[in-house]
Motif scaffolding. Structure first.
Motif, PDB file in Angstrom:
ATOM      1  N   THR A   5       0.916  31.453 -87.381  1.00  0.00           N
ATOM      2  CA  THR A   5       1.596  32.381 -86.484  1.00  0.00           C
ATOM      3  C   THR A   5       3.091  32.300 -86.742  1.00  0.00           C
ATOM      4  O   THR A   5       3.637  31.202 -86.909  1.00  0.00           O
ATOM      5  CB  THR A   5       1.315  32.018 -85.011  1.00  0.00           C
ATOM      6  N   VAL A   6       3.732  33.450 -86.791  1.00  0.00           N
ATOM      7  CA  VAL A   6       5.196  33.504 -86.871  1.00  0.00           C
ATOM      8  C   VAL A   6       5.683  34.529 -85.856  1.00  0.00           C
ATOM      9  O   VAL A   6       5.000  35.517 -85.575  1.00  0.00           O
ATOM     10  CB  VAL A   6       5.730  33.874 -88.270  1.00  0.00           C
ATOM     11  N   GLU A   7       6.862  34.276 -85.317  1.00  0.00           N
ATOM     12  CA  GLU A   7       7.510  35.228 -84.424  1.00  0.00           C
ATOM     13  C   GLU A   7       8.626  35.891 -85.200  1.00  0.00           C
ATOM     14  O   GLU A   7       9.574  35.235 -85.629  1.00  0.00           O
ATOM     15  CB  GLU A   7       8.048  34.529 -83.181  1.00  0.00           C
ATOM     16  N   VAL A   8       8.495  37.199 -85.372  1.00  0.00           N
ATOM     17  CA  VAL A   8       9.441  37.958 -86.172  1.00  0.00           C
ATOM     18  C   VAL A   8      10.458  38.618 -85.247  1.00  0.00           C
ATOM     19  O   VAL A   8      10.081  39.406 -84.378  1.00  0.00           O
ATOM     20  CB  VAL A   8       8.705  39.035 -87.005  1.00  0.00           C
ATOM     21  N   PRO A   9      11.753  38.307 -85.428  1.00  0.00           N
ATOM     22  CA  PRO A   9      12.763  38.968 -84.606  1.00  0.00           C
ATOM     23  C   PRO A   9      12.846  40.459 -84.934  1.00  0.00           C
ATOM     24  O   PRO A   9      12.541  40.877 -86.056  1.00  0.00           O
ATOM     25  CB  PRO A   9      14.069  38.274 -84.989  1.00  0.00           C
ATOM     26  N   ARG A  10      13.247  41.231 -83.953  1.00  0.00           N
ATOM     27  CA  ARG A  10      13.342  42.690 -84.093  1.00  0.00           C
ATOM     28  C   ARG A  10      14.054  43.111 -85.381  1.00  0.00           C
ATOM     29  O   ARG A  10      13.623  44.032 -86.063  1.00  0.00           O
ATOM     30  CB  ARG A  10      14.069  43.268 -82.881  1.00  0.00           C
ATOM     31  N   ALA A  11      15.138  42.432 -85.729  1.00  0.00           N
ATOM     32  CA  ALA A  11      15.942  42.816 -86.899  1.00  0.00           C
ATOM     33  C   ALA A  11      15.174  42.690 -88.215  1.00  0.00           C
ATOM     34  O   ALA A  11      15.536  43.340 -89.200  1.00  0.00           O
ATOM     35  CB  ALA A  11      17.204  41.968 -86.960  1.00  0.00           C
ATOM     36  N   LEU A  12      14.120  41.888 -88.234  1.00  0.00           N
ATOM     37  CA  LEU A  12      13.365  41.688 -89.475  1.00  0.00           C
ATOM     38  C   LEU A  12      12.086  42.509 -89.546  1.00  0.00           C
ATOM     39  O   LEU A  12      11.404  42.508 -90.566  1.00  0.00           O
ATOM     40  CB  LEU A  12      13.029  40.206 -89.647  1.00  0.00           C
ATOM     41  N   VAL A  13      11.756  43.211 -88.475  1.00  0.00           N
ATOM     42  CA  VAL A  13      10.497  43.960 -88.440  1.00  0.00           C
ATOM     43  C   VAL A  13      10.464  45.042 -89.525  1.00  0.00           C
ATOM     44  O   VAL A  13       9.494  45.141 -90.276  1.00  0.00           O
ATOM     45  CB  VAL A  13      10.233  44.551 -87.037  1.00  0.00           C
ATOM     46  N   CYS A  14      11.493  45.854 -89.621  1.00  0.00           N
ATOM     47  CA  CYS A  14      11.476  46.951 -90.603  1.00  0.00           C
ATOM     48  C   CYS A  14      11.399  46.455 -92.044  1.00  0.00           C
ATOM     49  O   CYS A  14      10.568  46.948 -92.817  1.00  0.00           O
ATOM     50  CB  CYS A  14      12.673  47.871 -90.397  1.00  0.00           C
ATOM     51  N   GLU A  63      -0.457  46.800 -87.552  1.00  0.00           N
ATOM     52  CA  GLU A  63      -0.597  47.233 -86.156  1.00  0.00           C
ATOM     53  C   GLU A  63       0.384  46.482 -85.264  1.00  0.00           C
ATOM     54  O   GLU A  63       0.993  47.068 -84.377  1.00  0.00           O
ATOM     55  CB  GLU A  63      -2.035  47.014 -85.665  1.00  0.00           C
ATOM     56  N   ARG A  64       0.548  45.181 -85.526  1.00  0.00           N
ATOM     57  CA  ARG A  64       1.478  44.376 -84.721  1.00  0.00           C
ATOM     58  C   ARG A  64       2.934  44.767 -85.008  1.00  0.00           C
ATOM     59  O   ARG A  64       3.761  44.769 -84.110  1.00  0.00           O
ATOM     60  CB  ARG A  64       1.287  42.883 -85.003  1.00  0.00           C
ATOM     61  N   LEU A  65       3.226  45.096 -86.277  1.00  0.00           N
ATOM     62  CA  LEU A  65       4.593  45.481 -86.648  1.00  0.00           C
ATOM     63  C   LEU A  65       4.886  46.927 -86.273  1.00  0.00           C
ATOM     64  O   LEU A  65       6.047  47.324 -86.270  1.00  0.00           O
ATOM     65  CB  LEU A  65       4.807  45.308 -88.159  1.00  0.00           C
ATOM     66  N   SER A  66       3.843  47.687 -85.980  1.00  0.00           N
ATOM     67  CA  SER A  66       3.928  49.125 -85.751  1.00  0.00           C
ATOM     68  C   SER A  66       4.120  49.806 -87.110  1.00  0.00           C
ATOM     69  O   SER A  66       4.931  49.367 -87.913  1.00  0.00           O
ATOM     70  CB  SER A  66       5.081  49.465 -84.805  1.00  0.00           C
ATOM     71  N   TRP A  67       3.370  50.830 -87.335  1.00  0.00           N
ATOM     72  CA  TRP A  67       3.399  51.513 -88.635  1.00  0.00           C
ATOM     73  C   TRP A  67       4.741  52.193 -88.891  1.00  0.00           C
ATOM     74  O   TRP A  67       5.105  52.439 -90.030  1.00  0.00           O
ATOM     75  CB  TRP A  67       2.259  52.523 -88.729  1.00  0.00           C
ATOM     76  N   SER A  68       5.467  52.509 -87.848  1.00  0.00           N
ATOM     77  CA  SER A  68       6.794  53.108 -88.010  1.00  0.00           C
ATOM     78  C   SER A  68       7.588  52.904 -86.727  1.00  0.00           C
ATOM     79  O   SER A  68       7.036  52.584 -85.680  1.00  0.00           O
ATOM     80  CB  SER A  68       6.683  54.598 -88.335  1.00  0.00           C
ATOM     81  N   GLY A  69       8.870  53.075 -86.823  1.00  0.00           N
ATOM     82  CA  GLY A  69       9.732  52.976 -85.660  1.00  0.00           C
ATOM     83  C   GLY A  69      10.056  51.546 -85.290  1.00  0.00           C
ATOM     84  O   GLY A  69       9.528  50.595 -85.854  1.00  0.00           O
ATOM     85  N   PRO A  70      10.944  51.411 -84.337  1.00  0.00           N
ATOM     86  CA  PRO A  70      11.366  50.073 -83.918  1.00  0.00           C
ATOM     87  C   PRO A  70      10.305  49.398 -83.058  1.00  0.00           C
ATOM     88  O   PRO A  70       9.496  50.074 -82.416  1.00  0.00           O
ATOM     89  CB  PRO A  70      12.635  50.345 -83.103  1.00  0.00           C
ATOM     90  N   PRO A  71      10.313  48.077 -83.032  1.00  0.00           N
ATOM     91  CA  PRO A  71       9.348  47.366 -82.191  1.00  0.00           C
ATOM     92  C   PRO A  71       9.682  47.535 -80.718  1.00  0.00           C
ATOM     93  O   PRO A  71      10.824  47.796 -80.348  1.00  0.00           O
ATOM     94  CB  PRO A  71       9.516  45.915 -82.628  1.00  0.00           C
ATOM     95  N   ALA A  72       8.687  47.382 -79.882  1.00  0.00           N
ATOM     96  CA  ALA A  72       8.872  47.545 -78.440  1.00  0.00           C
ATOM     97  C   ALA A  72       9.528  46.327 -77.806  1.00  0.00           C
ATOM     98  O   ALA A  72      10.086  46.428 -76.719  1.00  0.00           O
ATOM     99  CB  ALA A  72       7.524  47.817 -77.777  1.00  0.00           C
ATOM    100  N   SER A  73       9.476  45.174 -78.471  1.00  0.00           N
ATOM    101  CA  SER A  73      10.036  43.960 -77.887  1.00  0.00           C
ATOM    102  C   SER A  73      11.022  43.304 -78.852  1.00  0.00           C
ATOM    103  O   SER A  73      11.142  43.710 -80.002  1.00  0.00           O
ATOM    104  CB  SER A  73       8.917  42.986 -77.524  1.00  0.00           C
ATOM    105  N   GLU A  74      11.670  42.277 -78.370  1.00  0.00           N
ATOM    106  CA  GLU A  74      12.666  41.558 -79.177  1.00  0.00           C
ATOM    107  C   GLU A  74      12.026  40.746 -80.299  1.00  0.00           C
ATOM    108  O   GLU A  74      12.655  40.497 -81.313  1.00  0.00           O
ATOM    109  CB  GLU A  74      13.495  40.628 -78.288  1.00  0.00           C
ATOM    110  N   ARG A  75      10.786  40.339 -80.106  1.00  0.00           N
ATOM    111  CA  ARG A  75      10.072  39.547 -81.104  1.00  0.00           C
ATOM    112  C   ARG A  75       8.647  40.063 -81.218  1.00  0.00           C
ATOM    113  O   ARG A  75       8.064  40.479 -80.230  1.00  0.00           O
ATOM    114  CB  ARG A  75      10.044  38.082 -80.710  1.00  0.00           C
ATOM    115  N   VAL A  76       8.128  40.002 -82.426  1.00  0.00           N
ATOM    116  CA  VAL A  76       6.744  40.395 -82.671  1.00  0.00           C
ATOM    117  C   VAL A  76       6.007  39.178 -83.214  1.00  0.00           C
ATOM    118  O   VAL A  76       6.415  38.605 -84.233  1.00  0.00           O
ATOM    119  CB  VAL A  76       6.659  41.570 -83.678  1.00  0.00           C
ATOM    120  N   GLU A  77       4.950  38.792 -82.526  1.00  0.00           N
ATOM    121  CA  GLU A  77       4.160  37.655 -82.979  1.00  0.00           C
ATOM    122  C   GLU A  77       3.097  38.142 -83.959  1.00  0.00           C
ATOM    123  O   GLU A  77       2.328  39.046 -83.651  1.00  0.00           O
ATOM    124  CB  GLU A  77       3.495  36.959 -81.793  1.00  0.00           C
TER     125      GLU A  77
END
Length: 136
Positions: A5-14, A63-77
């Motif tokens: 498991t890793v928690e990805v900060p919003r800035a690294l999602v894209c 699905e967790r990263l969202s296929w497009s657009g910004p994430p809904a939260s500050e971190r994505v697990e």
């Protein structure tokens, strides 16, 4: 297959999403070739199943990263096999390193400021930390 498991900060999602999409595409192509080989009785069915399992895992990560657009939260697990997370983070790190090199060259020519270089460097550092958090 060990899960991690890793928690990805919003800035690294894209940037991570871009890499996972490339892995998804490559795996889908590998599955296509494995299916063709199996249909022609020159491939292993186990290889088809391996590609299908990896594709399903990459799909869940997307699905967790969202296929497009910004994430809904500050971190994505993200929870996936260590192998899939390693491949995704390592690929994103390579891309970030290339962006940093390009940014440094542009800064040297006076096209961008030091804050742009700093931002690109911080992305590299953050991805390296996530990759290191997976362990060996």
């Amino acid at each position: 297959m060990a899960l991690a498991t890793v928690e990805v900060p919003r800035a690294l999602v894209c940037p991570l999403r871009e890499t996972v999409l490339l892995l998804y595409q490559a795996t889908a192509e590998a599955l296509h070739f494995a299916l063709r080989a199996h249909g022609e009785q020159r491939g292993r069915l186990a290889e088809v199943h391996e590609h299908r399992a990896r594709l399903a895992e990459l799909d869940a990560v997307l699905e967790r990263l969202s296929w497009s657009g910004p994430p809904a939260s500050e971190r994505v697990e993200l929870r996936a096999s260590k192998e899939v997370l390693h491949d995704a983070l390592y690929g994103a790190l390579i891309d970030a390193g290339e962006r940093l090199a390009t940014t440094c060259a542009r800064a040297w020519r006076g096209e961008v400021g030091s804050e742009t270089v700093s931002s690109a460097a911080q992305e590299v550092i953050a991805l390296e930390r996530l990759l290191r958090s997976l362990g060996d």
